[in-house]
Design an enzyme around this catalytic site. Structure first.
Site, PDB file in Angstrom:
ATOM      1  N   ASP A  72       7.119  23.928 -45.094  1.00  0.00           N
ATOM      2  CA  ASP A  72       5.878  23.396 -44.539  1.00  0.00           C
ATOM      3  C   ASP A  72       5.729  23.717 -43.061  1.00  0.00           C
ATOM      4  O   ASP A  72       4.623  24.023 -42.588  1.00  0.00           O
ATOM      5  CB  ASP A  72       5.811  21.882 -44.742  1.00  0.00           C
ATOM      6  CG  ASP A  72       5.688  21.500 -46.205  1.00  0.00           C
ATOM      7  OD1 ASP A  72       5.169  22.319 -46.992  1.00  0.00           O
ATOM      8  OD2 ASP A  72       6.109  20.387 -46.561  1.00  0.00           O
ATOM      9  N   GLU A 103      10.106  19.672 -43.702  1.00  0.00           N
ATOM     10  CA  GLU A 103       9.312  19.376 -44.882  1.00  0.00           C
ATOM     11  C   GLU A 103       8.381  18.215 -44.541  1.00  0.00           C
ATOM     12  O   GLU A 103       8.761  17.285 -43.808  1.00  0.00           O
ATOM     13  CB  GLU A 103      10.217  18.997 -46.059  1.00  0.00           C
ATOM     14  CG  GLU A 103       9.500  18.687 -47.349  1.00  0.00           C
ATOM     15  CD  GLU A 103       8.807  19.884 -47.979  1.00  0.00           C
ATOM     16  OE1 GLU A 103       8.020  19.683 -48.920  1.00  0.00           O
ATOM     17  OE2 GLU A 103       9.060  21.027 -47.544  1.00  0.00           O
ATOM     18  N   LYS A 105       6.036  15.195 -46.138  1.00  0.00           N
ATOM     19  CA  LYS A 105       5.761  14.388 -47.324  1.00  0.00           C
ATOM     20  C   LYS A 105       5.026  13.114 -46.916  1.00  0.00           C
ATOM     21  O   LYS A 105       5.118  12.672 -45.778  1.00  0.00           O
ATOM     22  CB  LYS A 105       7.075  14.023 -48.029  1.00  0.00           C
ATOM     23  CG  LYS A 105       7.755  15.190 -48.736  1.00  0.00           C
ATOM     24  CD  LYS A 105       6.939  15.663 -49.921  1.00  0.00           C
ATOM     25  CE  LYS A 105       7.621  16.763 -50.697  1.00  0.00           C
ATOM     26  NZ  LYS A 105       6.785  17.263 -51.799  1.00  0.00           N
TER      27      LYS A 105
END
Length: 235
Positions: A72, A103, A105
């Site tokens: 990401d 990452e 999320k």
């Protein structure tokens, strides 16, 4: 009055602007919602990291044609990287140029934490070369590449007590060094365990300052052994 301005008031104002951009998501569709949040974190890094760094969503590739999973956020060298590849909408960054990967999320929980470890592992497992360079006419041998910094960025936090219990060895290839929940906290790995930021009032800035500190300690990325990237080409 300018005379009433302090570092604390400047930091508080910056944190509120950063927090608002990350939390106030106007998009309801789950897929587009995730893309929006990723872009907000990317913009945060682009706006506030020194210009020696660049930031993109990307794959990482090494001299053996091995690829990481798509990451990401990749923080990579903006001055000395000789290559940056684009194929359709995908970006490929040589492994030697990478400083850190994250990452993104929506929530900090066990599933997302372990998923982020897997993504970070895919970057750290790649081979990174280090060529000798000439500095002021003197040849300097290549150095051992730094360990790529890995982390997890979320909006919400539902896992604080469990995170503290995650004691992982420093040599774990999927180790997450640092992370932030945009709503209320940040954390880092230190001395064999995860700890929370003690400064609840400035947690977002504490995360960013810790990131800058760890990037600063890495110095500059090693010089790529460029011929290694072409040895496998057809004659």
């Amino acid at each position: 009055m300018v005379s009433s301005v302090t570092l604390e008031t400047l930091f508080k104002g910056k944190q509120e602007a950063m927090k608002a951009s990350l939390i106030q998501n106007p998009i309801e569709h789950p897929g587009e919602n995730g893309n929006y949040t990723e872009e907000q974190w990317l913009n945060l890094f682009r706006d506030h990291l020194p210009k020696r760094y660049d930031v993109k969503k990307a794959f990482i590739i090494d001299c053996n044609n091995n690829l990481s999973e798509q990451l990401d956020i990749v923080i990579f060298d903006n001055y000395f990287s000789p290559f940056l590849f684009h194929c359709r909408d995908n970006v490929f960054i040589p492994a030697e140029s990478v400083y850190a990967v994250f990452e993104v999320k929506p929530e900090l929980n066990k599933q997302n934490f372990e998923y982020a470890m897997k993504k970070v592992s895919s970057a750290r497992s790649l081979e990174r070369t280090s060529a000798s360079i000439f500095n002021a006419g003197i040849k300097t041998q290549g150095r051992t590449p730094h360990t790529i910094l890995g982390g997890l960025l979320t909006t919400r936090n539902s896992w604080q007590k469990c995170l503290i219990k995650q004691n992982i060895s420093n040599n774990n290839v999927g180790l997450l060094n640092i992370g932030c929940c945009a709503e209320d906290c940040c954390w880092k790995f230190h001395n064999g365990k995860y700890i929370w930021c003690n400064n609840k009032e400035h947690y977002l800035l504490s995360f960013f300052m810790e990131l800058l500190n760890q990037l600063q300690q890495m110095g500059t990325v090693p010089a790529m052994d460029i011929p290694r990237y072409f040895n496998g080409f057809s004659e």
